[in-house]
Design a protein around this motif. Structure first.
Motif, mmCIF file in Angstrom:
data_model
loop_
_atom_site.group_PDB
_atom_site.id
_atom_site.type_symbol
_atom_site.label_atom_id
_atom_site.label_comp_id
_atom_site.label_asym_id
_atom_site.label_seq_id
_atom_site.Cartn_x
_atom_site.Cartn_y
_atom_site.Cartn_z
ATOM 1 N N GLU A 153 0.843 -1.211 0.000
ATOM 2 C CA GLU A 153 0.000 0.000 0.000
ATOM 3 C C GLU A 153 0.874 1.255 0.000
ATOM 4 N N MET A 154 2.015 1.201 0.711
ATOM 5 C CA MET A 154 2.941 2.336 0.690
ATOM 6 C C MET A 154 3.486 2.544 -0.721
ATOM 7 N N ALA A 155 3.906 1.442 -1.328
ATOM 8 C CA ALA A 155 4.585 1.535 -2.618
ATOM 9 C C ALA A 155 3.656 2.006 -3.733
ATOM 10 N N VAL A 156 2.373 1.654 -3.673
ATOM 11 C CA VAL A 156 1.471 2.129 -4.736
ATOM 12 C C VAL A 156 1.132 3.604 -4.553
ATOM 13 N N ARG A 157 1.340 4.112 -3.341
ATOM 14 C CA ARG A 157 1.021 5.515 -3.096
ATOM 15 C C ARG A 157 2.164 6.429 -3.482
ATOM 16 N N CYS A 158 3.368 6.038 -3.047
ATOM 17 C CA CYS A 158 4.433 7.013 -3.082
ATOM 18 C C CYS A 158 5.746 6.275 -2.910
ATOM 19 N N SER A 159 6.551 6.187 -3.959
ATOM 20 C CA SER A 159 7.754 5.368 -3.835
ATOM 21 C C SER A 159 9.045 6.162 -4.003
ATOM 22 N N HIS A 160 8.968 7.495 -3.913
ATOM 23 C CA HIS A 160 10.205 8.252 -4.176
ATOM 24 C C HIS A 160 11.252 8.095 -3.082
ATOM 25 N N ARG A 161 10.861 7.626 -1.907
ATOM 26 C CA ARG A 161 11.865 7.334 -0.874
ATOM 27 C C ARG A 161 12.252 5.850 -0.849
ATOM 28 N N LEU A 162 11.612 5.077 -1.713
ATOM 29 C CA LEU A 162 11.826 3.625 -1.680
ATOM 30 C C LEU A 162 12.781 3.189 -2.787
ATOM 31 N N ALA A 163 13.642 2.234 -2.455
ATOM 32 C CA ALA A 163 14.550 1.678 -3.464
ATOM 33 C C ALA A 163 14.078 0.290 -3.885
ATOM 34 N N LYS A 164 13.725 -0.512 -2.896
ATOM 35 C CA LYS A 164 13.327 -1.883 -3.202
ATOM 36 C C LYS A 164 12.216 -2.324 -2.251
ATOM 37 N N LEU A 165 11.501 -3.316 -2.717
ATOM 38 C CA LEU A 165 10.370 -3.802 -1.937
ATOM 39 C C LEU A 165 10.488 -5.321 -1.798
ATOM 40 N N VAL A 166 10.324 -5.797 -0.559
ATOM 41 C CA VAL A 166 10.329 -7.239 -0.327
ATOM 42 C C VAL A 166 9.019 -7.627 0.362
ATOM 43 N N LEU A 167 8.256 -8.458 -0.304
ATOM 44 C CA LEU A 167 6.976 -8.906 0.259
ATOM 45 C C LEU A 167 7.107 -10.367 0.654
ATOM 46 N N PHE A 193 0.602 -12.315 -7.008
ATOM 47 C CA PHE A 193 1.017 -11.019 -6.445
ATOM 48 C C PHE A 193 2.205 -10.485 -7.251
ATOM 49 N N ALA A 194 3.214 -11.359 -7.434
ATOM 50 C CA ALA A 194 4.433 -10.948 -8.145
ATOM 51 C C ALA A 194 4.119 -10.599 -9.601
ATOM 52 N N ALA A 195 3.230 -11.387 -10.209
ATOM 53 C CA ALA A 195 2.923 -11.165 -11.626
ATOM 54 C C ALA A 195 2.268 -9.811 -11.867
ATOM 55 N N ALA A 196 1.616 -9.274 -10.837
ATOM 56 C CA ALA A 196 0.918 -7.997 -11.002
ATOM 57 C C ALA A 196 1.849 -6.795 -10.794
ATOM 58 N N ILE A 197 3.056 -7.050 -10.331
ATOM 59 C CA ILE A 197 4.020 -5.963 -10.096
ATOM 60 C C ILE A 197 5.060 -6.012 -11.217
ATOM 61 N N PRO A 198 5.201 -4.913 -11.975
ATOM 62 C CA PRO A 198 6.003 -4.948 -13.198
ATOM 63 C C PRO A 198 7.431 -5.479 -13.039
ATOM 64 N N ASN A 199 8.097 -5.105 -11.958
ATOM 65 C CA ASN A 199 9.515 -5.435 -11.848
ATOM 66 C C ASN A 199 9.762 -6.389 -10.685
ATOM 67 N N ALA A 200 8.956 -7.443 -10.614
ATOM 68 C CA ALA A 200 9.031 -8.333 -9.451
ATOM 69 C C ALA A 200 9.524 -9.718 -9.820
ATOM 70 N N THR A 201 10.238 -10.319 -8.895
ATOM 71 C CA THR A 201 10.583 -11.729 -9.035
ATOM 72 C C THR A 201 9.973 -12.494 -7.857
ATOM 73 N N PHE A 202 9.782 -13.775 -8.061
ATOM 74 C CA PHE A 202 9.136 -14.598 -7.050
ATOM 75 C C PHE A 202 10.068 -15.739 -6.655
ATOM 76 N N THR A 203 10.131 -16.010 -5.359
ATOM 77 C CA THR A 203 10.908 -17.172 -4.918
ATOM 78 C C THR A 203 10.254 -17.790 -3.686
ATOM 79 N N THR A 204 10.553 -19.051 -3.474
ATOM 80 C CA THR A 204 9.995 -19.693 -2.283
ATOM 81 C C THR A 204 11.113 -20.107 -1.329
ATOM 82 N N VAL A 205 10.720 -20.232 -0.061
ATOM 83 C CA VAL A 205 11.621 -20.758 0.958
ATOM 84 C C VAL A 205 11.122 -22.166 1.294
#
Lengths: 247, 374
Positions: free
Chosen positions: A88-102, A206-218
């Motif tokens: 929710e933060m990243a869709v609003r305003c990402s100018h202070r953000l470099a990377k996102l980990v979900l 979730f990952a597929a809907a974000i343009p620059n995302a990769t998906f991995t599992t643990v």
């Protein structure tokens, strides 16, 4: 607002899951990053201001936090409820953000109206919930009777706060999926391979809907990698975001 | 004292084993033919109670075999038409779980009109296992209750065209209900509180406070909290502001009556509810949840194999010959400092229509005249 702050390196905002299981992810990440880990208002015995009662409020609260510390180039790591807030933060305003980990993030609706994406944690037995949350539930069982008065009270209030933020629409914002396309920063979506609460396939969507995302599992891990596989989780986060210089 | 006959409209035909009587018991267990007959029996019982000079009480629960009456305005509206003289107490409308309080205001107005002003409009927050049926959030439920309540009372009392309401939980721009209630300024209001924490707010507004199955131990604190708050405000507390609900059966002799009283305990003994529905997040205070997690606190009595003896001792069940029942009620009455309304659960489980009505006849003939003098 109460928060943990520690370590040096690139700034990292860590948003917790909403579940009351002890873990040391903040301390582990502080070996590589300058970590800020706020307590969501109402959790951990903290006071919740009356005007904060939605995930939306949390997103603005933490955007304001980054603003007030004037942090830039921040990696935001959010797990479960915290992942939803991070998105929710990243869709609003990402100018202070470099990377996102979900990490096993809540927040979107992907299936049809009669198929739950996220099991109803408030309508099942404790044992059923544990089986959804963990690959190895026995290892993480909390004996409420063995807890101190204070710890028990804290756990009870955490559960109320959790319900407050995710009750309805249950654990998601119907609008969020359609907004994820606004997230252009590099994003890593990590999922416990055995997550029973929110299945890995939900994470893939979730990952597929974000343009620059990769998906991995643990592997060998349920809904809470920070509790069940913290070393593996930290490795993934450091590999993805650890090469950044503090700015 | 006034006495209200109350039936929760149980569907008693349960399987031998079930995990929860609330929320998730599949309705395949419910046989619609049997249910239809039961509805008729229950309405007949209320009609008989009305003819015997008793007042009538109804309630509402959802997704449970303990109570088929999932839309209480419907049954209340039927009674409004088919009964002649008794008060019709709805206790209550679960307004923390109703999405449209305005609709509740309208429903109550219709019932008040059809009954020629016999409605007592009660409001309840709703027991914890009701939240699932409406997907209503248990956190901050009290706050939602009181906003709904204020909106309903304002809707009843506003007669000069639409008013505006943009609250935290409910938003309207044109509130102007038709019809309006017959009783002025509105029907008498009742609110339940089974703990002392809830009573002062009811006292401040001067409405009737009702407590359920709280017996000798837990009733007095509720009534005292009410009286104390009234006294602080310089007001007295007439007996008619206080109500107590119990399981009651009056028979020819003690043994026979206790045997039927034992059947009434179906209500307690069949009420098996798993912890996740008894203790939803944020519904109870932290202190109460701590007690629940240690096996005490409210609801500890439900789903256990309780006996008539145990419940007679607690003041939860009154059963015996007319003299015995009077003495049992009087003992509780004296212990709690008096109350003016007795809510009698006189039917539950497999108590038959014949048994129910016989018990009510004896009660109204032999016990009620003495209670009226209290």
């Amino acid at each position: 607002m109460q928060f943990f702050r520690g370590g040096s390196g690139a700034p990292l905002l860590l948003l917790d899951s909403g579940f009351s299981f002890q873990h040391d992810l903040a301390a582990r990440l502080a070996k590589t990053f300058n970590v800020i880990a706020p307590l969501h208002p109402g959790f951990g015995g903290s006071r919740r201001p009356e005007h904060i009662d939605t995930v939306d409020d949390l997103a603005y609260l933490y955007l304001d936090l980054l603003e007030s510390f004037d942090l830039r180039g921040v990696t935001v790591v959010g797990a479960s409820l915290g992942g939803w807030v991070a998105a929710e933060m990243a869709v609003r305003c990402s100018h202070r953000l470099a990377k996102l980990v979900l990490v096993d993030s809540l927040g979107i609706k992907v299936s049809d109206r009669e198929t739950p994406d996220i099991a109803d944690i408030f309508a099942i037995y404790e044992e059923e919930l544990m089986a959804l949350l963990f690959r190895d539930p026995q290892k993480f069982k909390i004996d409420a009777r063995a807890l101190s008065e204070q710890a028990l009270a804290c756990m009870i209030e955490d559960r109320s706060a959790h319900a407050l933020y995710i009750w309805e629409p249950y654990a998601h914002n119907p609008k969020l999926l359609g907004r994820l396309g606004r997230i252009t920063i590099p994003t890593l979506v990590i999922w416990g391979g055995n997550d029973g609460l929110v299945k890995p396939d939900y994470g893939r969507k979730f990952a597929a809907a974000i343009p620059n995302a990769t998906f991995t599992t643990v592997a060998q891990c349920g809904h809470l990698p920070q509790v069940e596989q913290p070393e593996r989780l930290v490795e993934e986060i450091v590999r993805f975001a650890g090469d950044r210089r503090a700015s | 004292m006034k006495a209200y006959f109350f039936s929760e409209c149980a569907y008693p035909y349960l399987p031998a084993e079930y995990d929860s009587i609330r929320v998730k018991l599949p309705n395949r267990i419910y046989d619609p033919e049997k249910g239809a007959q039961l509805f008729h029996d229950y309405i007949d019982e209320w009609v008989a109670a009305d003819e015997l000079g008793l007042d009538l009480m109804l309630n509402e629960h959802h997704q449970t075999a303990t109570c088929m009456n999932s839309a209480v305005p419907l049954t209340a509206a039927i009674l409004a038409r088919v009964t002649k003289r008794g008060r019709i107490l709805i206790l209550g409308n679960p307004i923390a779980n109703r999405r449209e309080p305005i609709r509740v205001a309208e429903e109550m107005s219709i019932i008040d009109c059809i009954s020629h002003g016999r409605l007592d409009a009660g409001f309840v927050r709703g027991v914890p296992y009701e939240i699932s049926a409406m997907n209503s959030r248990p956190v901050d439920m009290q706050e939602r209750f009181w906003e709904a309540f204020d909106l309903i009372v304002k809707a009843w009392q506003t007669h000069d065209g639409p008013f505006y309401w943009e609250g935290k939980y409910f938003r309207h721009r044109q509130v102007n209900i038709w019809p309006r209630p017959l009783q002025q300024p509105h029907p008498p209001i009742w609110i339940t509180s089974t703990s002392p924490e809830g009573a002062p707010k009811v006292a401040e507004r001067g409405h009737v406070v009702a407590t359920f199955l709280t017996g000798f131990d837990a009733t007095r604190p509720v009534f005292d909290a009410y009286r104390r708050r009234r006294a602080e405000l310089g007001q007295d507390t007439p007996l008619d502001r206080l109500a107590y609900a119990a399981l009651i059966y009056t028979g020819d002799n003690d043994a026979k009556a206790v045997a039927v009283g034992e059947k009434l305990l179906w209500y307690l003994n069949s009420n098996r509810v798993p912890m996740q529905f008894v203790n939803p997040p944020g519904y109870h205070s932290t202190a109460t949840v701590m007690k629940i997690m240690r096996g005490a606190g409210p609801f500890a009595a439900f789903g256990r194999n309780t006996t008539a003896d145990m419940e007679l001792q607690k003041g939860v069940l009154f059963a015996g010959n007319p003299d015995t029942v009077y003495k049992q009620i009087k003992a509780l009455y004296d212990h709690v400092g008096g109350f003016g309304n007795l809510l009698m659960m006189g039917q539950a489980g497999f108590v038959t229509p014949d048994e129910t009505i016989k018990g009510l006849e004896l009660f109204s003939r032999e016990v009620y005249p003495r209670l009226k003098e209290l």
